[in-house]
Design an enzyme around this catalytic site. Structure first.
Site, PDB file in Angstrom:
ATOM      1  N   HIS A 178       8.552  76.011  -7.360  1.00  0.00           N
ATOM      2  CA  HIS A 178       9.323  76.838  -8.294  1.00  0.00           C
ATOM      3  C   HIS A 178      10.759  76.963  -7.803  1.00  0.00           C
ATOM      4  CE1 HIS A 178       5.657  78.611 -10.184  1.00  0.00           C
ATOM      5  NE2 HIS A 178       5.156  78.420  -8.978  1.00  0.00           N
ATOM      6  N   TYR A 200       4.856  84.601  -5.069  1.00  0.00           N
ATOM      7  CA  TYR A 200       4.964  83.332  -4.349  1.00  0.00           C
ATOM      8  C   TYR A 200       4.416  83.489  -2.936  1.00  0.00           C
ATOM      9  CZ  TYR A 200       8.381  82.244  -8.013  1.00  0.00           C
ATOM     10  OH  TYR A 200       9.003  82.049  -9.205  1.00  0.00           O
ATOM     11  N   HIS A 238       6.490  73.492 -11.390  1.00  0.00           N
ATOM     12  CA  HIS A 238       5.968  74.444 -12.366  1.00  0.00           C
ATOM     13  C   HIS A 238       6.008  73.848 -13.769  1.00  0.00           C
ATOM     14  CE1 HIS A 238       6.240  78.770 -14.175  1.00  0.00           C
ATOM     15  NE2 HIS A 238       5.035  78.290 -14.251  1.00  0.00           N
ATOM     16  N   LYS A 295       9.565  75.706 -19.422  1.00  0.00           N
ATOM     17  CA  LYS A 295      10.785  75.995 -18.686  1.00  0.00           C
ATOM     18  C   LYS A 295      11.118  74.810 -17.818  1.00  0.00           C
ATOM     19  CE  LYS A 295       8.828  80.100 -17.089  1.00  0.00           C
ATOM     20  NZ  LYS A 295       8.717  81.220 -16.190  1.00  0.00           N
TER      21      LYS A 295
END
Length: 139
Positions: free
Chosen positions: A10, A38, A114, A122
């Site tokens: 990420h 995370y 991700h 995204k």
């Protein structure tokens, strides 16, 4: 013991010209999830922080958290706020070192960005993590 078969990369979605220290990341996630989502955070300086124990389920990839680790790097947006690979040379070295260690500990884990997961809309992590790290061996 949790079985890990996925390592998800990420970005913090913060501008490259602004700092986002680990305390800000922890505070942001605590407000959203009640805990840090995370497992690892890599600052622009290359410093690596473990922000969640690997045996604890994170909150970073909906539908995949139970069997994955989340690794986040500081940045991901250019100075104008647009998605970009903003990793510094130190971040790249530290990320590679961390991922090699994680692959050794979890040899069956695939490394993906991700954005590579189904139904993710995204740009995170703003580079092709699968191509860059997907072939890391377990040595």
């Amino acid at each position: 013991m949790r079985r890990i078969d996925l390592i998800v990369i990420h970005c913090s979605a913060t501008r490259c010209d602004q700092n986002f220290p680990v305390t800000a990341l922890i505070r942001c996630h605590a407000e959203r999830f009640g805990f840090t989502g995370y497992h690892y955070y890599v600052r622009k300086s290359g410093c690596i922080y473990q922000t969640r124990h690997e045996q604890l389920v994170g909150a970073h990839a909906k539908g995949y958290n139970a069997h994955s680790l989340g690794v986040c790097y500081e940045g991901g947006l250019d100075a104008n706020g647009h998605p970009a690979d903003t990793r510094t040379p130190r971040q790249k070295r530290s990320l590679l070192r961390l991922l090699k260690r994680l692959k050794k500990a979890h040899p069956d884990a695939r490394i993906v960005g991700h954005r590579d997961l189904p139904d993710v809309h995204k740009d995170c992590p703003c580079f092709d993590a699968g191509s860059e790290y997907g072939t890391l061996d377990n040595r």
